[in-house]
Design an enzyme around this catalytic site. Structure first.
Site, PDB file in Angstrom:
ATOM      1  CD1 TRP A  84      36.801   5.569  96.556  1.00  0.00           C
ATOM      2  CD2 TRP A  84      38.037   6.510  98.404  1.00  0.00           C
ATOM      3  NE1 TRP A  84      37.370   6.871  96.152  1.00  0.00           N
ATOM      4  CE2 TRP A  84      38.060   7.276  97.274  1.00  0.00           C
ATOM      5  CE3 TRP A  84      38.564   6.560  99.811  1.00  0.00           C
ATOM      6  CZ2 TRP A  84      38.675   8.661  97.572  1.00  0.00           C
ATOM      7  CZ3 TRP A  84      39.034   7.991  99.749  1.00  0.00           C
ATOM      8  CH2 TRP A  84      39.165   8.668  98.795  1.00  0.00           C
ATOM      9  CG  LEU A 105      31.606  -0.359  91.086  1.00  0.00           C
ATOM     10  CD1 LEU A 105      31.573  -1.038  89.872  1.00  0.00           C
ATOM     11  CD2 LEU A 105      30.123   0.089  91.602  1.00  0.00           C
ATOM     12  CD  GLU A 133      27.289  -0.981 100.213  1.00  0.00           C
ATOM     13  OE1 GLU A 133      26.291  -1.137 100.048  1.00  0.00           O
ATOM     14  OE2 GLU A 133      28.121  -1.813 100.827  1.00  0.00           O
ATOM     15  CD  GLU A 178      24.506  14.366  97.118  1.00  0.00           C
ATOM     16  OE1 GLU A 178      25.421  13.229  97.211  1.00  0.00           O
ATOM     17  OE2 GLU A 178      24.455  15.495  97.858  1.00  0.00           O
TER      18      GLU A 178
HETATM   19  N1  CAA Z   1      19.434  -3.256  88.178  1.00  0.00           N
HETATM   20  C1  CAA Z   1      19.714  -3.693  86.909  1.00  0.00           C
HETATM   21  N2  CAA Z   1      20.334  -3.016  86.168  1.00  0.00           N
HETATM   22  C2  CAA Z   1      20.746  -1.673  85.913  1.00  0.00           C
HETATM   23  C3  CAA Z   1      20.444  -0.903  87.791  1.00  0.00           C
HETATM   24  C4  CAA Z   1      19.975  -1.894  88.571  1.00  0.00           C
HETATM   25  N3  CAA Z   1      19.766  -1.581  89.638  1.00  0.00           N
HETATM   26  N4  CAA Z   1      21.049   0.087  87.320  1.00  0.00           N
HETATM   27  C5  CAA Z   1      21.238   0.207  86.115  1.00  0.00           C
HETATM   28  N5  CAA Z   1      21.281  -0.908  85.391  1.00  0.00           N
HETATM   29  C6  CAA Z   1      21.423  -1.235  83.831  1.00  0.00           C
HETATM   30  C7  CAA Z   1      20.542   0.018  82.974  1.00  0.00           C
HETATM   31  O1  CAA Z   1      19.324  -0.735  82.818  1.00  0.00           O
HETATM   32  C8  CAA Z   1      21.409  -0.071  81.808  1.00  0.00           C
HETATM   33  O2  CAA Z   1      21.403  -1.238  80.911  1.00  0.00           O
HETATM   34  P1  CAA Z   1      20.450  -1.339  79.797  1.00  0.00           P
HETATM   35  O3  CAA Z   1      20.886  -0.261  78.964  1.00  0.00           O
HETATM   36  O4  CAA Z   1      20.457  -2.613  79.417  1.00  0.00           O
HETATM   37  O5  CAA Z   1      18.816  -0.705  80.138  1.00  0.00           O
HETATM   38  C9  CAA Z   1      22.945  -0.277  82.501  1.00  0.00           C
HETATM   39  O6  CAA Z   1      22.849  -0.829  83.721  1.00  0.00           O
HETATM   40  C10 CAA Z   1      23.652   1.190  82.531  1.00  0.00           C
HETATM   41  O7  CAA Z   1      22.618   1.911  83.437  1.00  0.00           O
HETATM   42  P2  CAA Z   1      22.528   3.464  83.473  1.00  0.00           P
HETATM   43  O8  CAA Z   1      22.406   4.041  81.912  1.00  0.00           O
HETATM   44  O9  CAA Z   1      21.227   4.122  84.550  1.00  0.00           O
HETATM   45  O10 CAA Z   1      23.938   3.867  84.160  1.00  0.00           O
HETATM   46  P3  CAA Z   1      24.585   5.273  84.586  1.00  0.00           P
HETATM   47  O11 CAA Z   1      26.237   5.276  84.116  1.00  0.00           O
HETATM   48  O12 CAA Z   1      23.610   6.497  84.336  1.00  0.00           O
HETATM   49  O13 CAA Z   1      24.645   4.889  86.149  1.00  0.00           O
HETATM   50  C11 CAA Z   1      24.005   5.196  88.594  1.00  0.00           C
HETATM   51  C12 CAA Z   1      23.552   4.665  86.978  1.00  0.00           C
HETATM   52  C13 CAA Z   1      22.776   4.802  89.256  1.00  0.00           C
HETATM   53  C14 CAA Z   1      24.548   6.509  88.437  1.00  0.00           C
HETATM   54  C15 CAA Z   1      25.311   4.083  88.913  1.00  0.00           C
HETATM   55  O14 CAA Z   1      26.351   4.518  88.060  1.00  0.00           O
HETATM   56  C16 CAA Z   1      25.185   4.285  90.499  1.00  0.00           C
HETATM   57  O15 CAA Z   1      24.600   3.497  91.194  1.00  0.00           O
HETATM   58  N6  CAA Z   1      26.414   4.865  90.763  1.00  0.00           N
HETATM   59  C17 CAA Z   1      26.917   4.571  92.321  1.00  0.00           C
HETATM   60  C18 CAA Z   1      28.033   3.694  92.416  1.00  0.00           C
HETATM   61  C19 CAA Z   1      27.763   2.876  93.799  1.00  0.00           C
HETATM   62  O16 CAA Z   1      27.036   2.952  94.512  1.00  0.00           O
HETATM   63  N7  CAA Z   1      29.255   2.714  94.214  1.00  0.00           N
HETATM   64  C20 CAA Z   1      29.343   2.138  95.671  1.00  0.00           C
HETATM   65  C21 CAA Z   1      30.510   1.486  95.550  1.00  0.00           C
HETATM   66  S1  CAA Z   1      30.663  -0.270  96.398  1.00  0.00           S
HETATM   67  C22 CAA Z   1      31.079   0.507  98.016  1.00  0.00           C
HETATM   68  O17 CAA Z   1      31.112   1.695  98.533  1.00  0.00           O
HETATM   69  C23 CAA Z   1      31.285  -0.538  99.015  1.00  0.00           C
HETATM   70  C24 CAA Z   1      32.022  -0.445 100.176  1.00  0.00           C
HETATM   71  O18 CAA Z   1      33.078  -0.572 100.132  1.00  0.00           O
HETATM   72  C25 CAA Z   1      31.250   0.125 101.488  1.00  0.00           C
END
Ligand code: CAA
Length: 379
Positions: free
Chosen positions: A156, A125, A363, A367
């Site tokens: 990453w 992602l 993940e 924040e």
């Molecule tokens: N479940 C279902 N839908 C969701 C959701 C959830 N948990 N979270 C958001 N959505 C949906 C929203 O409802 C919205 O859809 P609708 O307009 O239809 O309602 C859409 O997705 C967009 O949501 P937001 O407007 O809330 O999106 P945003 O751009 O403001 O982002 C955020 C929200 C929570 C900040 C998100 O971007 C996030 O979680 N960021 C962190 C990313 C992350 O965790 N990355 C980890 C990478 S993977 C990794 O690290 C693995 C590894 O290798 C160890």
């Protein structure tokens, strides 16, 4: 509410603990120092059923619940958090994603081997400009007949160079923002897909973290998970479960800090008595143990909700936020209890600190967990 683990859960703890102590612990210092990926251990973890714990048996998994999974994650991460993250990504992001959202055909072609540990998966992602801001995807997937053509860079990526299969999020319609992202199952080694930079990390050094490059990589339409535009929600839903796994990893590290501190403080003498008799040490141990128990309860609550088919995103974020914080604190206190010995490699606690820190970052940073929790409470 039942605070007792079932016999199955106790058996899983016993099996994971035995394997961790006997097989994983011995080479952990060398693997950390030389950044050696534990390929043989991952194979054995697959044979024991630890690589697809929640996948139904018909698809090659162990058919267990999330509580079993967090128990095993804690035990394995207690000994080596690198093995913990390798296991976590394969279980909660890759296998779960395909099991829950994949087609029958995708499960046949991919899930069986991933869940049984014959193959290893990665989850792509993050990008150079899409970490916390995950919907800002620059990788594109352009439809061309029965294929999508992928172009872009992922950053990453845990298991990125050692995996066989990657779940890749990419923009299929950039104008639609989060609603224009799709997910694809991509086989490692297809033309146009290469491993770019290998990261040299502070901690979890024997896990593999790389960037991936896609240059006109052709992926069949049959490998898209869900509909076009479902990819961001797929990533968010899948990460909810992933956060429970990382919380359990942090818990395992914290437990290791406590165990090591108790052992050391009973043996180490100062002022003619074991330092365990000094209140300054006793209070640190009491604080650590209380935090660990609280983190364990938060993790089990999130896992139980997931198993019951109820919403668990807020609880998963709370579990990860708290467990990662107390893990870093426990590692700092463990070093302090060990004094100078805590600062050197042989006593392991310096590695616990280096390993614990990442649990506050990947993940979803702490924040981001606060964003998820507060949005859920205030919406
Ligand atoms: N479940 C279902 N839908 C969701 C959701 C959830 N948990 N979270 C958001 N959505 C949906 C929203 O409802 C919205 O859809 P609708 O307009 O239809 O309602 C859409 O997705 C967009 O949501 P937001 O407007 O809330 O999106 P945003 O751009 O403001 O982002 C955020 C929200 C929570 C900040 C998100 O971007 C996030 O979680 N960021 C962190 C990313 C992350 O965790 N990355 C980890 C990478 S993977 C990794 O690290 C693995 C590894 O290798 C160890």
């Amino acid at each position: 509410m039942d605070f007792q683990f079932s016999e199955t859960h106790e058996l899983i703890r016993e099996t994971a603990r035995h394997f961790a102590d006997q097989k994983i612990a011995p080479g952990s210092i060398e693997r950390d120092e030389k950044e050696i990926f534990p390929r043989d251990l991952v194979k054995e973890m697959g044979e024991l059923g630890f690589m697809g714990m929640m996948v139904p048996e018909e698809w090659g998994g162990a058919g267990l619940d999330t509580i079993s999974y967090v128990i095993a994650m804690e035990e394995i991460s207690r000994v080596d958090a690198s093995c913990g993250v390798i296991m976590s990504v394969n279980n909660s992001l890759v296998c779960y994603g395909i099991d829950k959202y994949g087609t029958e055909d995708q499960k046949k072609r991919y899930l069986r081997d991933l869940a049984s540990g014959k193959k290893l998966g990665a989850f792509a992602l993050s990008e150079p400009e899409a970490g916390s801001d995950a919907s800002n995807q620059r990788t594109v997937a352009d439809r061309d007949g029965d294929y999508y053509i992928l172009n872009g860079t992922k950053n990453w990526i845990t298991n990125g160079s050692t995996c066989d299969v990657v779940l890749v999020m990419a923009a299929t319609d950039k104008a639609k923002g989060p609603k224009g992202i799709s997910t694809f199952i991509v086989d490692k080694g297809i033309p146009g897909f290469s491993v770019a930079k290998k990261e040299k990390k502070l901690g979890i050094r024997s896990s593999d973290t790389v960037s991936l490059a896609f240059q006109d990589a052709k992926v069949p339409v049959a490998n898209r998970i869900g509909e076009e535009g479902d990819g961001f929600k797929f990533a968010m839903k899948t990460l909810e479960g992933g956060r429970i796994g990382i919380a359990a990893q942090a818990l395992g590290i914290a437990q290791a800090c406590l165990d090591t501190s108790i052992n050391y403080s009973k043996q180490r003498k100062a002022f003619d008595r074991p330092i365990a008799e000094l209140q300054a040490i006793q209070f640190k141990i009491a604080e650590m143990a209380t935090n660990i128990q609280a983190a364990r309860m938060l993790i089990l609550k999130a896992a139980a909700l997931k198993d019951a088919g109820q919403p668990f995103g807020q609880e998963a974020a709370m579990a990860k936020l708290f467990a990662s914080k107390i893990s870093v604190q426990a590692a700092l206190e463990a070093i302090q209890i060990h004094g100078g010995y805590g600062y050197v490699q042989e006593y392991l606690v310096e590695r616990y600190l280096r390993d614990a820190k990442i649990t506050e970052i990947y993940e979803g940073t702490s924040e981001i967990q606060r964003v998820v929790i507060s949005r859920s409470l205030l919406r």
